[in-house]
Every structure is written in C-alpha cells, then in structure tokens.
Design an enzyme around this catalytic site. Structure first.
Site, PDB file in Angstrom:
ATOM      1  CG  ASN A  10      -3.412   7.305  -6.211  1.00 15.59           C
ATOM      2  OD1 ASN A  10      -2.456   6.568  -5.927  1.00 15.59           O
ATOM      3  ND2 ASN A  10      -4.220   7.801  -5.290  1.00 15.59           N
ATOM      4  CE  LYS A  12      -6.946   5.313  -4.916  1.00 17.48           C
ATOM      5  NZ  LYS A  12      -8.332   5.381  -4.464  1.00 17.48           N
ATOM      6  CG  HIS A  93      -5.750   9.922  -1.672  1.00 18.78           C
ATOM      7  ND1 HIS A  93      -6.658   9.077  -1.079  1.00 18.78           N
ATOM      8  CD2 HIS A  93      -6.019   9.897  -2.999  1.00 18.78           C
ATOM      9  CE1 HIS A  93      -7.442   8.559  -2.015  1.00 18.78           C
ATOM     10  NE2 HIS A  93      -7.072   9.035  -3.199  1.00 18.78           N
ATOM     11  CD  GLU A  95      -7.777   5.561  -0.923  1.00 19.80           C
ATOM     12  OE1 GLU A  95      -6.629   5.356  -1.355  1.00 19.80           O
ATOM     13  OE2 GLU A  95      -8.796   5.438  -1.628  1.00 19.80           O
ATOM     14  CD  GLU A 164      -8.880  11.813  -5.549  1.00 17.42           C
ATOM     15  OE1 GLU A 164      -8.767  11.248  -6.643  1.00 17.42           O
ATOM     16  OE2 GLU A 164      -8.355  11.381  -4.504  1.00 17.42           O
ATOM     17  N   GLY A 170     -13.733   4.855  -5.597  1.00 22.25           N
ATOM     18  CA  GLY A 170     -13.811   3.405  -5.633  1.00 22.25           C
ATOM     19  C   GLY A 170     -15.211   2.849  -5.509  1.00 22.25           C
ATOM     20  CB  SER A 210     -16.164   6.397  -9.617  1.00 21.47           C
ATOM     21  OG  SER A 210     -16.123   5.660  -8.412  1.00 21.47           O
ATOM     22  N   GLY A 231      -7.968   6.373  -9.953  1.00 23.78           N
ATOM     23  CA  GLY A 231      -7.504   5.233  -9.166  1.00 23.78           C
ATOM     24  C   GLY A 231      -7.618   3.949  -9.970  1.00 23.78           C
ATOM     25  N   GLY A 232      -8.682   3.180  -9.710  1.00 19.83           N
ATOM     26  CA  GLY A 232      -8.854   1.846 -10.281  1.00 19.83           C
ATOM     27  C   GLY A 232      -8.636   1.776 -11.791  1.00 19.83           C
TER      28      GLY A 232
HETATM   29  P1  13P Z   1     -11.041   5.590  -8.084  1.00 16.76           P
HETATM   30  O1  13P Z   1     -10.803   6.163  -9.481  1.00 16.76           O
HETATM   31  O2  13P Z   1     -10.686   4.152  -7.969  1.00 16.76           O
HETATM   32  O3  13P Z   1     -12.414   5.943  -7.602  1.00 16.76           O
HETATM   33  O4  13P Z   1     -10.020   6.349  -7.096  1.00 16.76           O
HETATM   34  C1  13P Z   1      -9.942   7.737  -7.125  1.00 16.76           C
HETATM   35  C2  13P Z   1      -8.792   8.157  -6.304  1.00 16.76           C
HETATM   36  O5  13P Z   1      -8.821   8.056  -5.088  1.00 16.76           O
HETATM   37  C3  13P Z   1      -7.605   8.670  -6.998  1.00 16.76           C
HETATM   38  O6  13P Z   1      -6.712   9.258  -6.119  1.00 16.76           O
END
Ligand code: 13P
Length: 252
Positions: A10, A12, A93, A95, A164, A170, A210, A231-232
C-alpha cells in the site's frame, strides 16, 4: 499460512512517475518468486502507468467512491479505477476511517460499488491502542469487520481481510505473534460464521503494521496469517521483495 502467501504493498500518498522503476523491479522479482502472490496499490495517479509497466503483479486502488459517477468533485469511482487497470481496492483503511470519517456503513457501500465494478476487495480492520488497553480489541475488530463487509458471492476469490492494529502502523511496533495469532483466529471464526466452513477457511487474512523483511518470517508463519499488507517497506523493491521472500520461506 496460506500455501501461496499474498503480499500487498500500500503505497499510500507516496509516488510520482519516478516510482515506476521500483514497480518494474518489484514485478521482475515477483516473476522470479512465483511462490508468492504480489500486488501493489499505488496512488490513483499511478494506477494506469504501473498497470502498463508490469506483467506479473496485480495493481489495485486505495479507495473508491460509493457511486458509479456523478457530481462528486475530486472523487474517483470503482469503475474508473477498474478502467485504469486496477483489479482490487483497499477499503476501510484506518487512515481513511480517521482522516475522512469513513464509517463501517460507508466502507460497506464502497465495497458493494467495487464488487459491482468487478474489483476484488481488501477490507481493513484494526483497533486503536486505547481500545487494546481496555481489553476490547477483539470485540471491537469483530464488530467493525462484521459491519464493514458487503454481501458477496464467491467470497474466497473476491474478498481479502487485512488486520492492521492502528498503533502498529508506521510506528515500528508490530503486534506480538501471540496477539496477531489470537486476532486472526477470531477473524477466521467470524468469516466461517458469515460465509460457511469452506469459504471462511479460504478467505485470506493479511496482517499489516510495521511489517519489515526482518520480522516478516515470524509473522507470516503464524496460523491464519495468509500474507501481509505493507506500507513503508513496500516503497522499495528490495525491502518489499525481502518480505515476499520471507513469506515464501515461512510457507515452506
Ligand atoms: P506500515 O507498513 O508503514 O506500518 O503501514 C501499514 C499499513 O497501513 C498498510 O496498509
């Protein structure tokens, strides 16, 4: 662990056309590692470009509107992302739930619109640190997921669930293996209740929060963890495919 883990990036709100080389590198690595199913969800602006660059991996969107078209300035419909080359959409999600006040019923409506447009779904759920500290994580997540899921035919093929925990996103703090296993078992129970033994057992449940190459193997080896929503670490082909490799090893 599923026989063929599902590893989804993802991106983002990250990525301009400069990221296309990373998408190509992810795609080439995925072609060499067929034991894992790999997909990425770039921002809307890159869906079509990534779709054109890759052969092996699926491309998805990070959101869609509930309506097919209309006077919704700045919004994008499920049919539009499908037309751009998306095969799936990430919905619910945390967010989006937080930043755009998306309720469970909005997530469900978006999911219905996505199914109608032929997209598969990744529906996210997860509790805050406060909810976990109160000992209410499992009841919260099950209620959130139950209220966010649409009616769906062929759920095993079209639906993926992502757990999640918000406090793990993050932050570098992953949930403990015991907590992940316990939550995934509860989610599996709900999916069996809703969709029956066979489909409920086959729907993939991803862990997100993470996930990195160095913790992926332990997480991916847990029962009822069928892959990861990353994510990251999905923004670089090296770290993302490090996670895919770890997932393949965990599935052995
Ligand atoms: P991170 O892997 O950066 O923690 O993000 C997870 C996430 O929100 C994937 O949708």
């Amino acid at each position: 662990m599923a026989e063929r883990p599902y590893i989804v990036g993802n991106w983002k709100m990250h990525g301009t056309r400069a990221m296309l080389s990373e998408a190509r590198a992810i795609d080439r690595a995925a072609q060499r590692n067929m034991r894992v199913e790999v997909a990425v969800a770039p921002p809307f602006t890159l869906i079509h470009a990534v779709h054109r660059e890759v052969e092996q991996i699926a491309v998805g969107a990070q959101d869609c509107h509930t309506a097919t078209e209309g006077a919704h300035t700045g919004d994008i419909s499920a049919a539009m992302v499908a037309d751009a080359g998306a095969k799936f959409v990430i919905l619910g999600h945390s967010e989006r739930r937080e930043n755009h006040a998306e309720s469970n019923s909005v997530v469900r409506e978006k999911a219905e619109a996505a199914l109608e447009a032929g997209l598969n779904l990744i529906i996210c759920c997860g509790e805050s640190a406060e909810t976990r500290d109160k000992g209410k994580a499992e009841s919260f997540v099950l209620q959130q997921l139950r209220a966010s899921l649409p009616e769906i035919e062929n759920p095993a093929e079209r639906l993926t669930v992502a757990y999640e925990p918000i406090w793990a996103i993050g932050t570098g703090n992953t949930a403990t293996p015991d907590d992940v296993a316990a939550m995934h078992a509860k989610i599996r129970g709900l999916l069996v209740e809703l969709f029956g033994e066979e489909a409920g057992a086959a729907i993939r449940i991803l862990y997100g929060g993470s996930v990195k190459p160095d913790n992926a193997r332990e997480l991916m080896a847990l029962p009822d963890v069928d892959g990861a929503l990353v994510g990251g670490a999905s923004l670089s082909a090296d770290s993302f495919m490090g996670i895919a490799l770890a997932a393949a090893e965990a599935a052995d």
